[in-house]
Design an enzyme around this catalytic site. Structure first.
Site, PDB file in Angstrom:
ATOM      1  N   SER A   1       1.006  -1.243  -0.012  1.00  0.00           N
ATOM      2  CA  SER A   1      -0.136  -0.062   0.121  1.00  0.00           C
ATOM      3  C   SER A   1       0.764   1.293  -0.147  1.00  0.00           C
ATOM      4  O   SER A   1       2.130   1.133   0.268  1.00  0.00           O
ATOM      5  CB  SER A   1      -0.900  -0.030   1.084  1.00  0.00           C
ATOM      6  OG  SER A   1      -1.723  -1.144   1.249  1.00  0.00           O
TER       7      SER A   1
HETATM    8  N1  SAH Z   1      -0.557  -5.265   4.026  1.00  0.00           N
HETATM    9  C1  SAH Z   1       0.181  -5.586   3.063  1.00  0.00           C
HETATM   10  C2  SAH Z   1      -0.676  -5.074   1.798  1.00  0.00           C
HETATM   11  C3  SAH Z   1      -0.814  -6.470   0.785  1.00  0.00           C
HETATM   12  S1  SAH Z   1      -2.192  -6.241  -0.317  1.00  0.00           S
HETATM   13  C4  SAH Z   1       1.431  -4.617   3.031  1.00  0.00           C
HETATM   14  O1  SAH Z   1       1.803  -3.937   3.686  1.00  0.00           O
HETATM   15  O2  SAH Z   1       2.494  -5.034   1.960  1.00  0.00           O
HETATM   16  C5  SAH Z   1      -3.422  -7.073   0.361  1.00  0.00           C
HETATM   17  C6  SAH Z   1      -2.851  -8.722   0.576  1.00  0.00           C
HETATM   18  O3  SAH Z   1      -3.931  -9.503   1.360  1.00  0.00           O
HETATM   19  C7  SAH Z   1      -2.301  -9.512  -0.439  1.00  0.00           C
HETATM   20  O4  SAH Z   1      -1.087  -9.899  -0.085  1.00  0.00           O
HETATM   21  C8  SAH Z   1      -3.303 -10.714  -0.512  1.00  0.00           C
HETATM   22  O5  SAH Z   1      -2.945 -11.878  -1.113  1.00  0.00           O
HETATM   23  C9  SAH Z   1      -3.843 -10.741   0.667  1.00  0.00           C
HETATM   24  N2  SAH Z   1      -5.302 -11.362   0.893  1.00  0.00           N
HETATM   25  C10 SAH Z   1      -6.425 -11.392   0.054  1.00  0.00           C
HETATM   26  N3  SAH Z   1      -7.235 -12.201   0.628  1.00  0.00           N
HETATM   27  C11 SAH Z   1      -6.807 -12.689   1.783  1.00  0.00           C
HETATM   28  C12 SAH Z   1      -7.450 -13.672   2.713  1.00  0.00           C
HETATM   29  N4  SAH Z   1      -8.810 -14.057   2.528  1.00  0.00           N
HETATM   30  N5  SAH Z   1      -6.701 -13.810   3.721  1.00  0.00           N
HETATM   31  C13 SAH Z   1      -5.497 -13.465   3.929  1.00  0.00           C
HETATM   32  N6  SAH Z   1      -4.687 -12.542   2.993  1.00  0.00           N
HETATM   33  C14 SAH Z   1      -5.478 -12.272   1.900  1.00  0.00           C
END
Ligand code: SAH
Length: 231
Positions: free
Chosen positions: A79
């Site tokens: 993000s």
């Molecule tokens: N907090 C992260 C943002 C990553 S984007 C950072 O600081 O980089 C959101 C993430 O949520 C992705 O990696 C995606 O794979 C994950 N995601 C999507 N659905 C999910 C679920 N049901 N359970 C856990 N993670 C999930």
């Protein structure tokens, strides 16, 4: 003598690459975070400390401190720094809080949280992302981040209740298990909705009842299940 003094001065002035990243972080904090109204000292210090360039793909290292999200593996994103700061600020954290993060991704948000709070539990649906984040946490010496590969829709019941829950992927509705795993007084921040129309929603549990408010239109990757179907 006259030769040595200028050489010595030059050696002192030359900054290491680590200093260069630190300078970029200081700029990021003042231009992207303080300028947009976030003043919590613990949060600002966390952003000055955490090396965001360690959480991005090698080809994006030079953009690591830019005012934008960046692609990571598995078609996901790290993000924008401001949104990480905004969500962290909205949770009104104190050091003793136990936090759950859904969506480890690169691990950057979890590292910011781990600078502020004693324990951070983070769940990621892609094994590869979870493993990679774990190795970055180890390299940087974090011993208060607990990683799990799995479906964050279900939360982490064995480790609940949580004082704060942060969700960094967007479901179409608020998962019931996450509401149930909130401690009394706990806060949950989550993007909800589909495609262009997501809202960041803040929930708070008081006297066993949950109050919620929409705070900002946002755009996150969707929350998916094990078959990559959207929730
Ligand atoms: N907090 C992260 C943002 C990553 S984007 C950072 O600081 O980089 C959101 C993430 O949520 C992705 O990696 C995606 O794979 C994950 N995601 C999507 N659905 C999910 C679920 N049901 N359970 C856990 N993670 C999930």
């Amino acid at each position: 003598m006259s030769i040595f003094i200028p050489i010595l001065i030059l050696m002192c002035l030359e900054s290491s690459p680590q200093d260069a990243y630190r300078n970029q972080r200081i700029q990021m904090v003042s231009k992207q975070i303080i300028a947009r109204g976030i003043n919590d000292r613990k949060i600002l210090e966390a952003f000055r400390e955490v090396p965001r360039h360690k959480f991005v793909l090698p080809e994006y290292v030079r953009f690591a401190y830019n005012d934008s999200p960046l692609p990571i593996e598995e078609g996901q994103t790290i993000s924008q720094p401001f949104i990480v700061a905004f969500m962290t600020d909205a949770l009104n954290l104190k050091q003793s809080d136990r936090i759950l993060e859904v969506g480890t991704g690169s691990g950057y948000q979890a590292a910011i949280l781990a600078q502020i709070c004693d324990s951070v539990f983070t769940i990621e649906i892609f094994e590869s992302l979870s493993q990679k984040a774990k190795s970055v946490f180890e390299e940087l010496g974090y011993d208060n981040i607990y990683c799990k590969t799995g479906d964050g829709y279900e939360g982490w019941p064995e480790k609940s209740p949580f004082d704060a829950i942060i969700v960094t992927c967007a479901p179409t509705h608020i998962p019931k298990p996450l509401k149930e795993q909130l401690a009394e007084g706990g806060r949950l921040i989550i993007p909800v909705g589909e495609g262009q129309v997501q809202h960041l929603v803040l929930l708070q549990k008081k006297n066993g009842k949950i109050k919620q408010k929409n705070i900002l239109p946002v755009r996150f990757v969707p929350m998916v299940d094990d078959d990559l179907k959207k929730y």
